[in-house]
Design an enzyme around this catalytic site. Sequence first.
Site, PDB file in Angstrom:
ATOM      1  N   HIS A 148      20.903  17.411  34.923  1.00 49.77           N
ATOM      2  CA  HIS A 148      21.390  18.070  33.710  1.00 49.77           C
ATOM      3  C   HIS A 148      21.767  17.036  32.661  1.00 49.77           C
ATOM      4  O   HIS A 148      22.902  16.548  32.644  1.00 49.77           O
ATOM      5  CB  HIS A 148      22.610  18.925  34.049  1.00 49.77           C
ATOM      6  CG  HIS A 148      22.333  19.965  35.096  1.00 49.77           C
ATOM      7  ND1 HIS A 148      22.228  19.664  36.431  1.00 49.77           N
ATOM      8  CD2 HIS A 148      22.137  21.304  34.982  1.00 49.77           C
ATOM      9  CE1 HIS A 148      21.975  20.786  37.107  1.00 49.77           C
ATOM     10  NE2 HIS A 148      21.917  21.788  36.254  1.00 49.77           N
TER      11      HIS A 148
ATOM     12  N   LEU B  72      31.156  26.872  39.275  1.00 45.83           N
ATOM     13  CA  LEU B  72      31.902  26.843  38.014  1.00 45.83           C
ATOM     14  C   LEU B  72      33.264  27.521  38.136  1.00 45.83           C
ATOM     15  O   LEU B  72      33.433  28.485  38.866  1.00 45.83           O
ATOM     16  CB  LEU B  72      31.072  27.495  36.906  1.00 45.83           C
ATOM     17  CG  LEU B  72      29.859  26.652  36.492  1.00 45.83           C
ATOM     18  CD1 LEU B  72      28.854  27.485  35.693  1.00 45.83           C
ATOM     19  CD2 LEU B  72      30.293  25.439  35.683  1.00 45.83           C
TER      20      LEU B  72
ATOM     21  N   HIS C 102      19.736  21.814  28.972  1.00 43.74           N
ATOM     22  CA  HIS C 102      20.791  22.037  29.968  1.00 43.74           C
ATOM     23  C   HIS C 102      20.492  21.422  31.332  1.00 43.74           C
ATOM     24  O   HIS C 102      21.255  20.594  31.817  1.00 43.74           O
ATOM     25  CB  HIS C 102      21.067  23.534  30.135  1.00 43.74           C
ATOM     26  CG  HIS C 102      21.800  23.845  31.408  1.00 43.74           C
ATOM     27  ND1 HIS C 102      23.163  23.754  31.522  1.00 43.74           N
ATOM     28  CD2 HIS C 102      21.340  24.184  32.647  1.00 43.74           C
ATOM     29  CE1 HIS C 102      23.523  24.046  32.759  1.00 43.74           C
ATOM     30  NE2 HIS C 102      22.443  24.315  33.466  1.00 43.74           N
TER      31      HIS C 102
ATOM     32  N   GLU D 249      44.475  35.670  44.221  1.00 43.80           N
ATOM     33  CA  GLU D 249      44.126  34.987  45.475  1.00 43.80           C
ATOM     34  C   GLU D 249      43.179  33.807  45.239  1.00 43.80           C
ATOM     35  O   GLU D 249      43.333  32.736  45.837  1.00 43.80           O
ATOM     36  CB  GLU D 249      43.463  35.967  46.459  1.00 43.80           C
ATOM     37  CG  GLU D 249      44.354  37.087  46.941  1.00 43.80           C
ATOM     38  CD  GLU D 249      44.384  38.274  45.971  1.00 43.80           C
ATOM     39  OE1 GLU D 249      43.662  38.243  44.953  1.00 43.80           O
ATOM     40  OE2 GLU D 249      45.144  39.233  46.237  1.00 43.80           O
TER      41      GLU D 249
ATOM     42  N   HIS E 140      41.687  47.801  53.646  1.00 46.50           N
ATOM     43  CA  HIS E 140      42.572  46.679  53.942  1.00 46.50           C
ATOM     44  C   HIS E 140      42.376  46.102  55.335  1.00 46.50           C
ATOM     45  O   HIS E 140      43.009  45.112  55.692  1.00 46.50           O
ATOM     46  CB  HIS E 140      44.036  47.117  53.783  1.00 46.50           C
ATOM     47  CG  HIS E 140      44.478  47.215  52.357  1.00 46.50           C
ATOM     48  ND1 HIS E 140      43.732  47.856  51.407  1.00 46.50           N
ATOM     49  CD2 HIS E 140      45.575  46.731  51.721  1.00 46.50           C
ATOM     50  CE1 HIS E 140      44.352  47.772  50.238  1.00 46.50           C
ATOM     51  NE2 HIS E 140      45.471  47.085  50.406  1.00 46.50           N
TER      52      HIS E 140
HETATM   53  C1  LIG Z   1      29.835  29.941  40.215  1.00 46.67           C
HETATM   54  C2  LIG Z   1      28.568  29.412  39.614  1.00 46.67           C
HETATM   55  N1  LIG Z   1      27.642  30.278  39.180  1.00 46.67           N
HETATM   56  C3  LIG Z   1      26.470  29.830  38.694  1.00 46.67           C
HETATM   57  C4  LIG Z   1      26.206  28.498  38.630  1.00 46.67           C
HETATM   58  C5  LIG Z   1      24.864  27.997  38.128  1.00 46.67           C
HETATM   59  N2  LIG Z   1      25.045  27.377  36.804  1.00 46.67           N
HETATM   60  C6  LIG Z   1      25.122  26.051  36.654  1.00 46.67           C
HETATM   61  S1  LIG Z   1      25.481  25.614  35.093  1.00 46.67           S
HETATM   62  C7  LIG Z   1      25.531  27.214  34.591  1.00 46.67           C
HETATM   63  C8  LIG Z   1      25.901  27.604  33.187  1.00 46.67           C
HETATM   64  C9  LIG Z   1      25.584  26.606  32.198  1.00 46.67           C
HETATM   65  O1  LIG Z   1      26.258  26.840  31.007  1.00 46.67           O
HETATM   66  P1  LIG Z   1      27.512  25.991  30.604  1.00 46.67           P
HETATM   67  O2  LIG Z   1      28.579  26.197  31.593  1.00 46.67           O
HETATM   68  O3  LIG Z   1      27.803  26.327  29.203  1.00 46.67           O
HETATM   69  O4  LIG Z   1      27.034  24.502  30.742  1.00 46.67           O
HETATM   70  P2  LIG Z   1      26.114  23.706  29.705  1.00 46.67           P
HETATM   71  O5  LIG Z   1      24.861  24.516  29.533  1.00 46.67           O
HETATM   72  O6  LIG Z   1      26.872  23.586  28.458  1.00 46.67           O
HETATM   73  O7  LIG Z   1      25.841  22.413  30.383  1.00 46.67           O
HETATM   74  C10 LIG Z   1      25.244  28.058  35.631  1.00 46.67           C
HETATM   75  C11 LIG Z   1      25.174  29.541  35.530  1.00 46.67           C
HETATM   76  C12 LIG Z   1      27.200  27.625  39.089  1.00 46.67           C
HETATM   77  N3  LIG Z   1      27.029  26.306  39.075  1.00 46.67           N
HETATM   78  N4  LIG Z   1      28.374  28.106  39.547  1.00 46.67           N
END
Ligand SMILES: Cc1ncc(C[n+]2csc(CCOP(=O)(O)OP(=O)(O)O)c2C)c(N)n1
Length: 685
Positions: A54, A145, A285, A434, A496
Amino acid sequence: MTKPDRLPAASATLAQAARFPAAPAMSARAEHDRMANAIRALAMDAVEAAKSGHPGLPMGAADIATVLFTRFLKFDAADPAWPDRDRFVLSAGHGSMLLYALFYLLGYDKMTIEEIKRFRQIGSLTPGHPEHGHTPGVETTTGPLGQGLANAVGMAIAERHLASVFGGDLVDHFTYVLASDGDLMEGISQEAIALAGHLKLNKLIVLYDDNGISIDGPTALTDSVDQIERFKSAGWAASRIDGHDPAAIAAALEAAQKSAAPSLIACRTTIGYGAPHKGGTEKAHGAPLGADEVAAARARLNWTAPAFEIPAAILSPWRAAGERGGTSRLAWQKRLAALPAKLRAEFERRSRGELPQQLGEAISGLKQKLAASPKDMATRAASELALDALTAVLPEMIGGSADLTGSNNTRAKGMKILNATDYSGTFIHYGVREHGMAAAMNGMALHGGIIPYSGTFLVFSDYCRPAIRLAALMGQRVIHVMTHDSIGLGEDGPTHQPVEHLAALRAIPNLKVFRPADAVETAECWALALQNRNGPSVLALTRQTVPQLRRGLDARNLCAEGAYELVAADGAAVSLFASGSEVAIAVEAAKLLAARGVSARVVSVPCFELLLALPHARRAAIVGAAKIKVAVEAGIRQGWDAIVGADGGFVGMTSFGASAPYKELYRQFGITAEKVAAAAALAKG
Ligand SMILES: Cc1ncc(C[n+]2csc(CCOP(=O)(O)OP(=O)(O)O)c2C)c(N)n1
């Protein structure tokens, strides 16, 4: 005021002039640009060589990182684990090349240019996403994320707490986060920011890489949240700046350092900054830019050095920045050395994560009491007894609950609440959060000096699972108290009642799932969870009363091998295996079988992982030679075959539960001594 260790990069450069080739005179802005472009170049080159990765985030956030690392962050590249360093969490872990480029440029010992060239290759220090414990300097493993942001909340809690215990001379640092759009879209971010705002964690500073782009395209496709207002409503200070303007970044950081609330700095950036065609779009990206675009970006950035080469005039100020914190670190070490010996030893013990000697006495004292006057009680209540004894001798234990304190029994005697007016408390009301709780606990454990434990219902382990998985991956000691561990919780019904949860948790590598059968096992399992330094533990505990099965006093921790023979039987034809509340049922079943002339022994299995890790012969000895094996657990069968074999019998759940008093439920779902005895009769030998 700028602190001495936060010198502008240019001054630091002067200090290092003797060690590096002289840099041509240039303006501070020009030097900043060249330093930031070094990050961009390395990110482009590494992703190109790996043919994956990336480049967009490191290129877009390069200006932010340059200002932060060269002028604000308190750290020393020579000692990435210095306890009072500022923490920097790259929550958007996909931008890992930002960290690796920084570590190389700043002169982190192990991060050579060879490692950068081996980005994403087997055994390299530069894996796809940053991995804590693998690459020195990586504060937490990120990629999923939202997790990093929530970890940082835990780090900031740990800092405030330890500062209140050991004083600001020893503990006084900021926690910085770089978070992306995706981090802020994830639900966990709401839990994290709400908790941080409520606790007024003013030393938490989030830099939001506000580039308006995610994988599917512009974030406008999916999101219209006003992040500034969102954070403000959670009690944060929030501002928006141009994330490519070093002066604006520095001014915002200075203001954030003085804030009485946690700070969000939304930095407007261009993803893939410098790439003339793909920059500003999702094309930057998560894929190599391609040779043509890389060449065009180099031209645009006026970057003439060959791939993976950083001109000495640019490396020099970076390396100087890496050494900037050395004086602060030495001064800190002097302050540590000057502490009264007892206090210093305690700080060092806690920082190393070593348990105090009194742990053994606390556990054996409790076992003696239980042997002297046995108590039938719910294991959640037994856990509270254990916590009363343990928290009295382990001040590093910080407990809590996600709004189920009275049900989870996690607030031990005398535990003060940790809140915004008093961080010295050791109990946190996490609210109904949680996921945020579990991730914050990871941050506390990563920070060091703290052993966090939580409370919620076992069924909500699903809400904690992503964070538990990361704790296991990172080898962090966090302990989850999860009560109401089966249909035995009764009337709250199937929503539960955990059914598949024990099996699902046991599926996570490096997680220990303890399900003690009575008060004595609960004390022993608590000791084992605390001693499990390199991974998380779950204690699955009952709501309902269970009999005290261990009546005599045994100084050994019988749970330490994961399973042990609780009821012996001469020439046993049947071995009954059970965990938790079903061990008592197995004991009753053994009596029924004995009355029918069948000799049956009972093996209590409080922890699969410990049993299955034993050398084969030892495990075989515990499992025993009886031809007929039956397991009983008020959950699904999955996992038990490793102990009873595919032909062994199993009494447990095959469906969701129901709402009724628990004794009726056990009858309804056939988890009774009679059914266990019948299963033994049916099981193949
Ligand atoms: C929980 C989770 N869901 C999905 C992903 C896959 N994923 C990696 S980066 C991203 C989104 C990218 O957008 P952004 O956070 O704005 O990063 P940028 O494009 O600015 O680098 C996704 C969906 C992940 N890493 N973690």
